[in-house]
Motif scaffolding. Structure first.
Motif, mmCIF file in Angstrom:
data_model
loop_
_atom_site.group_PDB
_atom_site.id
_atom_site.type_symbol
_atom_site.label_atom_id
_atom_site.label_comp_id
_atom_site.label_asym_id
_atom_site.label_seq_id
_atom_site.Cartn_x
_atom_site.Cartn_y
_atom_site.Cartn_z
ATOM 1 N N ASN A 1 -32.032 14.450 1.656
ATOM 2 C CA ASN A 1 -33.266 15.198 1.424
ATOM 3 C C ASN A 1 -34.469 14.287 1.255
ATOM 4 N N PHE B 1 -37.853 15.975 0.659
ATOM 5 C CA PHE B 1 -38.071 17.231 1.362
ATOM 6 C C PHE B 1 -38.384 18.319 0.337
ATOM 7 N N ASP C 1 -36.189 23.973 1.293
ATOM 8 C CA ASP C 1 -34.738 24.059 1.466
ATOM 9 C C ASP C 1 -34.320 25.514 1.288
ATOM 10 N N THR D 1 -38.747 18.928 10.253
ATOM 11 C CA THR D 1 -37.878 20.077 10.016
ATOM 12 C C THR D 1 -36.514 19.852 10.640
ATOM 13 N N TYR E 1 -34.095 23.026 6.269
ATOM 14 C CA TYR E 1 -34.796 22.266 5.249
ATOM 15 C C TYR E 1 -35.746 21.303 5.927
ATOM 16 N N GLY E 2 -36.770 20.940 5.207
ATOM 17 C CA GLY E 2 -37.754 20.075 5.827
ATOM 18 C C GLY E 2 -38.815 19.619 4.854
ATOM 19 N N LEU E 3 -39.866 19.087 5.415
ATOM 20 C CA LEU E 3 -40.947 18.505 4.637
ATOM 21 C C LEU E 3 -42.282 18.949 5.203
#
Length: 298
Positions: free
Chosen positions: A42, A77, A80, A253, A279-281
């Motif tokens: 993450n 990240f 989520d 992503t 999940y991503g940023l």
């Protein structure tokens, strides 16, 4: 079972295509090759560079030494989310795969993508230090929109934000008022952007609440969050438009279908079960906050 795995991999590739076709913010996705994956799943590691400016040159001693600093910043990240959904057992794996592809595609188009867009816009809009309208305002006419856009581009110009890769995100209603003008002035302003993306107001807010999918109306909060998804936050405002300089944002992503549980393995139902997780940023570089301009309603 090997054929089944291959089939599902093909449908997973299709899901990425669906996302690209429907996500309004996908144009801001970063190049994953530019980041070094962190030690944890993450996290990502972002390289950052800083250096000294010019100094006086001396004919006696020559150049003044300067410093160049390269640092790595670990960013966690911040998005989520997931769901698990089931498809009744079919006659064979191929028809199950078709059902999965259709169901999952619709799930991404109507649930995943709007939420991801809303989360990203709200995150960028809520970042401290970005450029934005002094006070929220309703833009009633095309002339109002053009004036507001001119103010945005001028401020970004003054802040020395590069003209390249400036992307305009605007509601269809406001874009329509500009199109109705069809004047030289309006065309000149709109040509200042690398691209123009129409964003439905239903995913264009300064703040949102993500439902946890667990809390129901009988809990102390009084809100039924079991359906999941998102809603406009009580403090959120409708966004009129947002200008984003792509290099200013950190947007990565990952879509993951963790596994496919067959009816034989599913102990609770005679159905294929597909857990889906994304999940991503979504973040903004600290030294590039001027690369985002926000205009919202009062």
């Amino acid at each position: 079972m090997a054929n089944s795995i291959t089939l599902f991999k093909k449908y997973i590739d299709l899901l990425d295509e669906v996302y690209k076709q429907n996500a309004k913010t996908s144009i801001l996705d970063g190049d994953s090759t530019l980041v070094q994956m962190g030690a944890n799943a993450n996290e990502i590691v972002i390289p950052k560079i800083s250096m000294d400016g010019l100094a006086d040159y001396s004919r006696n001693s020559g150049y003044v030494d300067g410093d160049v600093t390269l640092t790595n910043e670990t960013v966690s990240f911040n998005y989520d989310r997931g769901r698990a959904f089931s498809v009744d057992a079919m006659d064979n794996e191929e028809t199950a795969g078709v059902a999965f592809g259709k169901l999952a595609s619709e799930f991404i188009r109507t649930k995943v993508v709007p939420e991801m867009d809303a989360f990203r816009f709200a995150t960028y809009a809520g970042t401290s230090g970005i450029s934005k309208v002094t006070a929220g305002a309703t833009l009633s006419t095309g002339a109002d929109v053009i004036t507001a856009l001119r103010t945005a581009t001028t401020e970004m110009d003054e802040d020395e934000v590069p003209l390249e890769e400036r992307y305009l995100f605007i509601t269809p209603t406001l874009y329509g008022t500009v199109q109705d003008l069809d004047t030289t002035k309006s065309r000149e302003v709109m040509n200042r952007f690398a691209s123009i993306t129409l964003v439905p107001q239903t995913r264009f807010y300064t703040a949102i609440d993500l439902y946890d999918g667990v809390t129901d109306a009988s809990d102390s909060s009084g809100a039924n969050e079991k359906p999941g998804g998102f809603v406009k936050a009580a403090t959120g405002k409708d966004i009129n438009f947002m200008v984003v300089h792509k290099p200013a944002v950190l947007q990565y992503t990952k879509h993951t279908v963790n596994k496919v549980i067959t009816p034989q393995e599913n102990q609770s139902a005679d159905a294929y079960k597909f857990p889906y997780r994304v999940y991503g940023l979504a973040d903004v570089y600290e030294n590039k906050v001027a690369g985002i301009y926000l205009h919202h309603k009062a």
